[in-house]
Design an enzyme around this catalytic site. Structure first.
Site, PDB file in Angstrom:
ATOM      1  N   GLU A  37       0.828  -1.209   0.000  1.00  0.00           N
ATOM      2  CA  GLU A  37       0.000   0.000   0.000  1.00  0.00           C
ATOM      3  C   GLU A  37       0.864   1.261   0.000  1.00  0.00           C
ATOM      4  OE1 GLU A  37      -3.018   0.331  -0.621  1.00  0.00           O
ATOM      5  OE2 GLU A  37      -3.786  -1.689  -0.358  1.00  0.00           O
ATOM      6  N   GLN A  42       0.538   6.999  -5.042  1.00  0.00           N
ATOM      7  CA  GLN A  42       0.984   7.826  -6.173  1.00  0.00           C
ATOM      8  C   GLN A  42       1.751   7.048  -7.233  1.00  0.00           C
ATOM      9  OE1 GLN A  42       0.515  11.255  -5.494  1.00  0.00           O
ATOM     10  NE2 GLN A  42       0.803  11.463  -3.308  1.00  0.00           N
ATOM     11  N   THR A  43       1.685   5.726  -7.227  1.00  0.00           N
ATOM     12  CA  THR A  43       2.491   4.932  -8.159  1.00  0.00           C
ATOM     13  C   THR A  43       1.635   3.812  -8.754  1.00  0.00           C
ATOM     14  OG1 THR A  43       4.307   5.353  -6.643  1.00  0.00           O
ATOM     15  CG2 THR A  43       4.734   3.762  -8.367  1.00  0.00           C
ATOM     16  N   GLY A  81      10.277   7.233  -6.430  1.00  0.00           N
ATOM     17  CA  GLY A  81       9.851   8.594  -6.105  1.00  0.00           C
ATOM     18  C   GLY A  81       9.236   8.707  -4.712  1.00  0.00           C
ATOM     19  N   TYR A  82       8.918   9.933  -4.336  1.00  0.00           N
ATOM     20  CA  TYR A  82       8.324  10.203  -3.007  1.00  0.00           C
ATOM     21  C   TYR A  82       9.082   9.436  -1.922  1.00  0.00           C
ATOM     22  CZ  TYR A  82       4.610  11.985  -5.945  1.00  0.00           C
ATOM     23  OH  TYR A  82       3.907  12.667  -6.900  1.00  0.00           O
ATOM     24  N   TYR A 120      -6.430   5.824   5.131  1.00  0.00           N
ATOM     25  CA  TYR A 120      -6.612   4.851   4.055  1.00  0.00           C
ATOM     26  C   TYR A 120      -5.745   3.599   4.299  1.00  0.00           C
ATOM     27  CZ  TYR A 120      -5.698   2.251  -0.059  1.00  0.00           C
ATOM     28  OH  TYR A 120      -5.527   1.188  -0.891  1.00  0.00           O
ATOM     29  N   ASP A 138      -9.727   5.487  -0.824  1.00  0.00           N
ATOM     30  CA  ASP A 138      -8.719   6.152  -1.653  1.00  0.00           C
ATOM     31  C   ASP A 138      -9.418   6.844  -2.825  1.00  0.00           C
ATOM     32  OD1 ASP A 138      -9.444   4.123  -3.361  1.00  0.00           O
ATOM     33  OD2 ASP A 138      -7.404   3.451  -3.794  1.00  0.00           O
ATOM     34  N   CYS A 192     -14.486   1.287 -13.360  1.00  0.00           N
ATOM     35  CA  CYS A 192     -15.062   2.628 -13.208  1.00  0.00           C
ATOM     36  C   CYS A 192     -13.926   3.652 -13.342  1.00  0.00           C
ATOM     37  CB  CYS A 192     -15.769   2.747 -11.859  1.00  0.00           C
ATOM     38  SG  CYS A 192     -16.819   4.201 -11.766  1.00  0.00           S
ATOM     39  N   CYS A 200     -19.025   0.635 -18.114  1.00  0.00           N
ATOM     40  CA  CYS A 200     -20.230   0.304 -17.352  1.00  0.00           C
ATOM     41  C   CYS A 200     -20.818  -1.058 -17.722  1.00  0.00           C
ATOM     42  CB  CYS A 200     -21.282   1.385 -17.527  1.00  0.00           C
ATOM     43  SG  CYS A 200     -20.674   2.995 -16.990  1.00  0.00           S
ATOM     44  N   CYS A 203     -19.774  -3.645 -15.336  1.00  0.00           N
ATOM     45  CA  CYS A 203     -19.765  -3.266 -13.919  1.00  0.00           C
ATOM     46  C   CYS A 203     -20.844  -3.979 -13.107  1.00  0.00           C
ATOM     47  CB  CYS A 203     -19.961  -1.757 -13.815  1.00  0.00           C
ATOM     48  SG  CYS A 203     -19.979  -1.180 -12.118  1.00  0.00           S
ATOM     49  N   CYS A 209     -26.583   1.897 -10.389  1.00  0.00           N
ATOM     50  CA  CYS A 209     -25.686   3.065 -10.348  1.00  0.00           C
ATOM     51  C   CYS A 209     -26.462   4.318 -10.761  1.00  0.00           C
ATOM     52  CB  CYS A 209     -24.509   2.832 -11.301  1.00  0.00           C
ATOM     53  SG  CYS A 209     -23.479   4.291 -11.498  1.00  0.00           S
TER      54      CYS A 209
HETATM   55  S1  SF4 Z   1     -22.071   1.630 -13.741  1.00  0.00           S
HETATM   56 FE1  SF4 Z   1     -21.545   3.332 -12.396  1.00  0.00          FE
HETATM   57  S2  SF4 Z   1     -20.076   2.458 -10.963  1.00  0.00           S
HETATM   58 FE2  SF4 Z   1     -20.221   1.073 -12.693  1.00  0.00          FE
HETATM   59  S3  SF4 Z   1     -18.581   1.679 -14.082  1.00  0.00           S
HETATM   60 FE3  SF4 Z   1     -20.434   2.757 -14.712  1.00  0.00          FE
HETATM   61  S4  SF4 Z   1     -20.316   4.707 -13.634  1.00  0.00           S
HETATM   62 FE4  SF4 Z   1     -18.893   3.348 -12.618  1.00  0.00          FE
END
Ligand code: SF4
Length: 348
Positions: A37, A42-43, A81-82, A120, A138, A192, A200, A203, A209
């Site tokens: 983690e 940032q990487t 880095g960092y 986080y 995050d 996403c 989507c 998803c 959503c």
């Molecule tokens: S359905 Fe909603 S949560 Fe899923 S990828 Fe699309 S925008 Fe993102």
């Protein structure tokens, strides 16, 4: 039903079938989760894989990390880095050895108290390694949340982060907290996607959503624009003598603290007189640019062949081999490092 209440089952099923095989997932001990983690801050994942493997070879556990010589630690981190992340890792490892008998703490507050660990990372370690039902919020999670919920709060604000954390605390399944947090992050990283390009169709949240239903994907998440970075002109000198190049150490605080660098100064300058170097040649060697979080260096590189005079105190001569194996020179000097190696290994 609230979209967040509907999320866990399809999300966990999707994760079971689509999780990327990542080395820290094979054996998610607290040390492995924590190290990965911190490296991933940032990487990108692809950039971390080799570093993670090499790091574990030399520091397989907390005590080995605590005992690693600083120069070696910085060398292992070179290019990621960092660098304050590496220093904090070691400070935290020493703290675990001294205050927790070498046992990684499992209490959220104790993990959060380790140097370099924020909400986080503490959430990720406690949920993934210890199975505790705490969220890990995050940038990926904030984006996914804003879209699923159709929430137009500014995700760069602490208020929004707090709200997301509180809502996820209620939604997180107690018997699969680590998988749920990883699944949310994974969804953000692989489906996403940012910048209005989510996939989507693949998803697990597409049925409920809000952003998708209301065709607001391109508007969400809302993010306040960042302040523009400050541009700083610098001149970097590659000072050669025979088959060596001069390096000096950066101050122990601030940007790139304690790392080795080619001597450089702000501005498009001439070789500073106070260095006391007599030079035989001084020629233009190119331009380079490096972007930090808040600042951009625009560098003019110059190659110098040293004549008489000694190096200022604290500077060292480094051979080609020492540049490779001994001194940690940050990525900001990548172009200069390339030129130095070319010249030293070419043995001109
Ligand atoms: S359905 Fe909603 S949560 Fe899923 S990828 Fe699309 S925008 Fe993102």
């Amino acid at each position: 039903m609230d979209p967040l209440e509907r999320l866990p089952i399809p999300l966990l099923e999707w994760f079971r079938d689509n999780a990327r095989r990542l080395p820290w997932r094979d054996e998610p001990t607290p040390y492995h989760v924590w190290l990965s983690e911190i490296m991933l801050q940032q990487t990108r994942v692809a950039a971390v894989l080799d570093y993670y493997k090499r790091f574990l070879e030399e520091a397989p556990d907390v005590s080995a990390l605590a005992a690693l010589p600083e120069e070696r630690l910085m060398k292992l981190w070179q290019g990621l880095g960092y660098y304050s992340r590496a220093r904090n890792l070691q400070k935290a490892a020493k703290m675990i050895v001294e205050e927790h008998n070498g046992q990684f703490p499992s209490d959220f507050a104790a993990v959060r108290a380790l140097p370099g660990v924020g909400d986080y990372t503490a959430g990720a370690v406690c949920s993934i390694a210890f199975g505790q039902a705490v969220p890990a919020v995050d940038g990926n999670v904030l984006r996914v949340y804003a879209r699923i919920m159709g929430d137009d709060g500014d995700i760069t604000t602490p208020q929004m982060k707090k709200k997301v954390t509180q809502d996820l605390e209620k939604a997180i399944p107690v018997n699969a907290a680590g998988a749920f947090n990883q699944a949310l992050m994974e969804l953000g990283a692989t489906v996403c996607l940012p910048n209005g390009a989510p996939l989507c169709g693949r998803c697990p949240a597409k049925e409920f959503c809000v952003a998708l239903a209301q065709e607001r994907i391109s508007e969400l998440p809302v993010k306040a624009p960042k302040k523009p970075r400050r541009v700083e002109e610098r001149t970097v000198w590659l000072v050669f003598q025979g088959n060596n190049v001069a390096l000096r150490r950066r101050p122990t605080r601030g940007l790139l603290a304690g790392l080795w660098e080619f001597p450089n100064e702000p501005g498009k300058g001439v070789l500073p007189e106070e260095w006391g170097l007599k030079v035989l040649t001084d020629e233009y060697a190119g331009q380079a640019k490096h972007i930090f979080t808040h600042i951009e260096w625009h560098m003019t590189l110059r190659k110098v062949e040293k004549g008489t005079g000694t190096l200022p105190s604290g500077w060292v001569w480094a051979s080609g081999t020492e540049l490779e194996q001994k001194y940690a020179v940050p990525n900001a000097f990548e172009r200069a490092l390339g030129l130095a190696k070319e010249r030293l290994n070419g043995g001109e």
